[in-house]
Design a protein around this motif. Sequence first.
Motif, PDB file in Angstrom:
ATOM      1  N   GLU A 188      45.241  39.902  48.544  1.00 54.53           N
ATOM      2  CA  GLU A 188      44.541  39.384  47.363  1.00 54.53           C
ATOM      3  C   GLU A 188      45.481  38.517  46.528  1.00 54.53           C
ATOM      4  O   GLU A 188      45.092  37.444  46.042  1.00 54.53           O
ATOM      5  N   ARG A 193      49.140  48.141  41.850  1.00 57.24           N
ATOM      6  CA  ARG A 193      49.552  47.180  42.870  1.00 57.24           C
ATOM      7  C   ARG A 193      51.068  47.110  42.980  1.00 57.24           C
ATOM      8  O   ARG A 193      51.620  46.991  44.082  1.00 57.24           O
ATOM      9  N   ARG A 221      41.999  52.341  47.406  1.00 62.72           N
ATOM     10  CA  ARG A 221      43.101  51.632  46.758  1.00 62.72           C
ATOM     11  C   ARG A 221      44.010  52.587  46.002  1.00 62.72           C
ATOM     12  O   ARG A 221      45.224  52.494  46.057  1.00 62.72           O
ATOM     13  N   GLY A 235      45.783  35.174  47.845  1.00 56.60           N
ATOM     14  CA  GLY A 235      44.549  34.401  47.840  1.00 56.60           C
ATOM     15  C   GLY A 235      43.910  34.332  49.210  1.00 56.60           C
ATOM     16  O   GLY A 235      43.049  33.483  49.455  1.00 56.60           O
ATOM     17  N   LEU A 278      42.304  36.992  50.644  1.00 62.34           N
ATOM     18  CA  LEU A 278      41.253  37.981  50.787  1.00 62.34           C
ATOM     19  C   LEU A 278      40.547  38.206  49.468  1.00 62.34           C
ATOM     20  O   LEU A 278      41.185  38.386  48.425  1.00 62.34           O
ATOM     21  N   ASP A 279      39.232  38.175  49.494  1.00 63.39           N
ATOM     22  CA  ASP A 279      38.409  38.490  48.335  1.00 63.39           C
ATOM     23  C   ASP A 279      38.100  39.979  48.368  1.00 63.39           C
ATOM     24  O   ASP A 279      37.459  40.454  49.323  1.00 63.39           O
ATOM     25  N   PRO A 280      38.549  40.756  47.376  1.00 64.73           N
ATOM     26  CA  PRO A 280      38.332  42.205  47.424  1.00 64.73           C
ATOM     27  C   PRO A 280      36.860  42.598  47.433  1.00 64.73           C
ATOM     28  O   PRO A 280      36.524  43.724  47.796  1.00 64.73           O
ATOM     29  N   GLU A 281      35.987  41.668  47.046  1.00 60.67           N
ATOM     30  CA  GLU A 281      34.553  41.958  47.075  1.00 60.67           C
ATOM     31  C   GLU A 281      33.877  41.318  48.289  1.00 60.67           C
ATOM     32  O   GLU A 281      32.656  41.375  48.410  1.00 60.67           O
ATOM     33  N   LEU A 333      45.635  45.260  50.762  1.00 55.86           N
ATOM     34  CA  LEU A 333      44.658  44.655  49.851  1.00 55.86           C
ATOM     35  C   LEU A 333      45.354  43.980  48.674  1.00 55.86           C
ATOM     36  O   LEU A 333      44.981  42.876  48.266  1.00 55.86           O
ATOM     37  N   ALA A 373      37.362  42.183  53.202  1.00 54.03           N
ATOM     38  CA  ALA A 373      37.820  43.484  52.704  1.00 54.03           C
ATOM     39  C   ALA A 373      37.025  44.611  53.345  1.00 54.03           C
ATOM     40  O   ALA A 373      37.573  45.655  53.710  1.00 54.03           O
TER      41      ALA A 373
END
Length: 348
Positions: free
Chosen positions: A129, A312, A77, A132, A134-137, A125, A141
Motif C-alpha cells: 500500500e 504499520r 492487519r 502504491g 495495492l489498494d487495500p479495498e 499490505l 488485497a
Amino acid sequence: EWNKAFEKVGFRNAIVVKQQPDDADFDLGETQYSSIRWFTTATPSFGAIGPSQVDPRTGEILDADIGWDANMVRNIRAAKSEGVIAYQPMFDEATGHVRVEAIGSADGRLCTYRDHAAREVGFALALLEARGELDPEGPEADQLVFDFLKDITMHEVGHTLGLRHNFRASTVATQAQLSDRAFAEKNGLTGSVMEYSPINLALKGEKQGAFFTPTLGAYDYWAIEYAYKPIAPAQEKAELAKIAGRSSETQLAFATDEDVGFSIDPLVNQGDLTDNPLAFFKRRVQLSQELWLRLEQREMREGESYAVLRRRFLTGFTQLGMAMASAAKYVGGAEVVNDFSGTERMPV
C-alpha cells in the motif's frame, strides 16, 4: 491440492470436498466425516487448528476436523502486530520450580503457522500500500487474503494426514526461482506446505512471484508415498526402506519442531525463504527500511488514525527482530541432519 500426491500412489479422488447443506441430516461430530469449520467467537483462542483422532493401536487416522476462526481473517492487519502473547505459570515437578511459558507451547502438536502467516500479510499490505501497488479495498488485497487462506488450509490438512512441520523445506528454491510464478505453480515456493513460510515479497524493481505457495512441494509427495502407498506385506519393509532412502535428496530436506526449538542450524528457521537464508534476512531488513521511509514521507489524510500508522511501523520492527534473531545462528552455528548411522553425511 493433496489429491495430486495421492494420485501418484494410485488413489483418484482420495479427498472429496463438499459444502455442507443447511438442511444436512448428518452431524460433523460423527467419525466418518472430516470437516473444515468456520467459528465466530468473541475472544478467539486460535487462528486455525488441524486436530485428528487416531487409533492408538495402529496409528490409523480415523477422523479430522479443522477449525478456522473467522474473526482472524477480518482482523488480519492488527492480529499479530498489536497482539500480546498470553503466558501462564507451569510447575515443574522435577525441579520444584515454577516457570512461565506461552500458553499452548507445552503441547507437542502446537501449530502457530496461522499467526506467522497473518503477521506476514500485515507487513505485505502495509508495504504494498505504501508503494502504491495495492489498494487495500481492491481485488488485489482480497486475492492476497484468499492465497493466505489456501496456504494455511493446505498446511492444516497436511497435519490431519499425518505430516509434521518441516522447517528446512524453505531452503530448496533459489531467489530466481521464487521470482518465477510459473515455477511456484508447478513446484511450490518451498519443499513442503508444512513449512512456516513468509510471504514472498520482491524488492522494489524486482519481478514479483507468487506471494504464498500455491501447491504441494516435493517433500509432501514423498511423505504421502511413504505413509499411504499400497504395499504387499511381504515387500513392505524393503519398499519403505527404499522410499526413505531418498532422504538425502536436496528437494526432500527435513527438520521439525525439536530441530527448530533448540536449533544451532542456520538453515532451520521459521519465516525464511531460499537456499540462502542469510541473504533473505538482509532482504527483509531492506524491505523494512523501505516501509519506514515511505511511511515517514507519506502525508496522512485528515481524520486518519495514528494507531494505523503505528501498526504499520510495528510490522517492520517485527520483521527486523525475526531476521536478526535467525541470522545470529550463523555465528557458531552448525548444520545438523537427521540421518541414520551409515549414511555418507555427517550428523553435524
